[in-house]
Design a protein around this motif. Structure first.
Motif, PDB file in Angstrom:
ATOM      1  N   ILE A  50      24.112 102.479  81.539  1.00  9.87           N
ATOM      2  CA  ILE A  50      24.612 103.758  82.051  1.00  9.87           C
ATOM      3  C   ILE A  50      25.253 103.494  83.408  1.00  9.87           C
ATOM      4  N   ILE A  51      26.498 103.900  83.532  1.00 11.30           N
ATOM      5  CA  ILE A  51      27.197 103.786  84.817  1.00 11.30           C
ATOM      6  C   ILE A  51      27.369 105.195  85.373  1.00 11.30           C
ATOM      7  N   VAL A  52      26.731 105.471  86.497  1.00 12.46           N
ATOM      8  CA  VAL A  52      26.780 106.792  87.119  1.00 12.46           C
ATOM      9  C   VAL A  52      27.949 106.841  88.100  1.00 12.46           C
ATOM     10  N   LEU A  53      28.782 107.866  87.964  1.00 12.05           N
ATOM     11  CA  LEU A  53      29.926 108.052  88.862  1.00 12.05           C
ATOM     12  C   LEU A  53      29.758 109.353  89.644  1.00 12.05           C
ATOM     13  N   PRO A  54      29.397 109.292  90.923  1.00 13.73           N
ATOM     14  CA  PRO A  54      29.294 110.520  91.724  1.00 13.73           C
ATOM     15  C   PRO A  54      30.690 111.096  91.986  1.00 13.73           C
ATOM     16  N   TYR A  55      30.863 112.365  91.631  1.00 12.24           N
ATOM     17  CA  TYR A  55      32.149 113.039  91.805  1.00 12.24           C
ATOM     18  C   TYR A  55      32.094 113.796  93.143  1.00 12.24           C
ATOM     19  N   PHE A  56      32.102 113.025  94.229  1.00 13.41           N
ATOM     20  CA  PHE A  56      31.962 113.580  95.576  1.00 13.41           C
ATOM     21  C   PHE A  56      33.022 112.971  96.478  1.00 13.41           C
ATOM     22  N   LEU A  57      33.462 113.731  97.452  1.00 11.06           N
ATOM     23  CA  LEU A  57      34.485 113.245  98.361  1.00 11.06           C
ATOM     24  C   LEU A  57      33.927 112.286  99.396  1.00 11.06           C
ATOM     25  N   PHE A  58      32.831 112.704 100.064  1.00  8.94           N
ATOM     26  CA  PHE A  58      32.283 111.922 101.165  1.00  8.94           C
ATOM     27  C   PHE A  58      30.764 111.865 101.053  1.00  8.94           C
ATOM     28  N   THR A  59      30.156 111.064 101.906  1.00 11.41           N
ATOM     29  CA  THR A  59      28.721 110.949 101.863  1.00 11.41           C
ATOM     30  C   THR A  59      28.059 112.230 102.360  1.00 11.41           C
ATOM     31  N   GLY A  60      26.753 112.280 102.246  1.00 11.08           N
ATOM     32  CA  GLY A  60      26.013 113.465 102.662  1.00 11.08           C
ATOM     33  C   GLY A  60      24.606 113.419 102.111  1.00 11.08           C
ATOM     34  N   VAL A  61      23.884 114.500 102.303  1.00 12.46           N
ATOM     35  CA  VAL A  61      22.501 114.587 101.858  1.00 12.46           C
ATOM     36  C   VAL A  61      22.397 114.333 100.357  1.00 12.46           C
TER      37      VAL A  61
ATOM     38  N   GLY B 187      30.720 104.280  93.757  1.00  8.95           N
ATOM     39  CA  GLY B 187      30.814 104.953  95.047  1.00  8.95           C
ATOM     40  C   GLY B 187      31.507 106.298  94.926  1.00  8.95           C
ATOM     41  N   TYR B 188      31.319 107.128  95.951  1.00  7.90           N
ATOM     42  CA  TYR B 188      32.061 108.395  96.035  1.00  7.90           C
ATOM     43  C   TYR B 188      33.514 108.105  96.419  1.00  7.90           C
ATOM     44  N   PHE B 189      34.357 109.137  96.466  1.00  7.88           N
ATOM     45  CA  PHE B 189      35.800 108.933  96.636  1.00  7.88           C
ATOM     46  C   PHE B 189      36.148 108.273  97.974  1.00  7.88           C
TER      47      PHE B 189
END
Length: 334
Positions: A204-215, A240-242
């Protein structure tokens, strides 16, 4: 003089806010002849009104406001247009142009493909050693990509997210590409992981659909590591995120260019329904900064029409919901 006002969401994590400011500098470097300012919707400053004031103080005669937001939901449909309404009254000599959020775009698919290629075992990303784990080659037909979004109470935004996952899958060799959310709506992240297991995924490859880091990014890393440790028979990687991907800078500049020189899709500036929704937002919006924007209306807001969106036009939306006639009567004083 033209000015670009980039509107970030704002985060409880100072690192995430700093990344948005650094991203804005990347945009400014590509726009040397245009003023560039940055502001945030909430949780940190400067606010939108302060960002507009900064542009005005620097002599801007036209301000293009571009939301650095992935999809159009409550913030893009209601909060930002409200701020523009107030600014138009305060600065009648300035022209305001509302650009589109990032939205559905081929460049985002390219970013996702890039982050997918860079994905690493979650233990390495989370800084936790799992010891000598055998990483035997897993075939594409046994691999699932799990795209993980923030989640919204706006079905329009959620459906766009699913669309992007489908567009990504069309370009991949893997058997599955699934969608899930870290909050607000379903399927949840644990449900998404469980679905991949039930489909038979050995990787399973998880792709976070987020612009920047955060909580939330840090929470996602922890949750993914916990899942991987509970399922040693499955290889779990995370991308990684975008971040500062050059395609993201290009896309934001494209949104700016639409506002300055082209035609922009509607952003509800004069939508009659928005005026009623605005009242609902003021009186019934539980703004706990968890961003659960519970607008109790079904609003299919696809805006497939084109027009110059300079906030001084009038357009008719044929909204097929029960409140459309009431909204029109209210706006017309009937």
């Amino acid at each position: 003089m033209n000015a670009i006002l980039l509107i970030g969401h704002g985060s409880r994590d100072p690192e995430g806010n700093q990344e948005l400011l650094e991203f804005a500098r990347s945009v400014a470097a590509k726009s040397p002849d245009t003023l560039v300012e940055t502001c945030f919707l909430e949780l940190t400053g400067p606010t939108i009104s302060e960002g507009i004031a900064a542009c005005a103080a620097r002599g801007a005669s036209r301000i293009v406001l571009v939301p650095i937001i992935l999809f159009a939901a409550g913030h893009a449909k209601i909060d930002i247009p409200m701020a523009i309404d107030r600014a138009k009254a305060k600065y009648p000599e300035i022209e305001f142009v509302y650009g589109r959020p990032i939205g559905v775009h081929e460049k985002i698919i390219e970013i996702l493909q890039s982050r997918l290629a860079e994905a690493q075992p979650v233990a390495a990303v989370a800084g936790a050693g799992r010891g000598a784990v055998s990483e035997a080659e897993v075939s594409d037909q046994d691999t699932a990509v799990l795209v993980l979004g923030r989640g919204s109470s706006d079905p329009d935004a959620n459906s766009d997210f699913f669309k992007m996952t489908r567009m990504l899958w069309e370009k991949l060799p893997y058997a599955w590409a699934e969608s899930c959310f870290i909050g607000v709506t379903r399927p949840s992240y644990p449900e998404g992981l469980e679905r991949c297991l039930r489909l038979g995924a050995k990787k399973i490859i998880v792709l976070p659909y987020f612009l920047f880091t955060g909580v939330l990014i840090k929470k996602i890393n922890d949750m993914t590591l916990e899942f991987a440790e509970a399922h040693p028979e499955v290889q779990v990687e995370i991308g990684g995120y975008f971040g500062f991907h050059p395609r993201l800078v290009e896309l934001v500049l494209e949104r700016v260019h639409e506002g300055l020189h082209g035609r922009v899709f509607a952003n509800c500036d004069n939508c009659q329904y928005r005026l009623v929704a605005q009242e609902h937002h003021h009186h019934h919006h539980d703004h706990d900064h968890g961003h659960d924007h519970h607008h109790d209306h079904d609003h299919d807001h696809h805006h497939d029409h084109h027009h110059d969106h300079h906030h001084d036009h009038h357009h008719d939306h044929e909204h097929t919901h029960n409140t459309a006639d009431q909204a029109a009567k209210k706006v017309n004083g009937l």
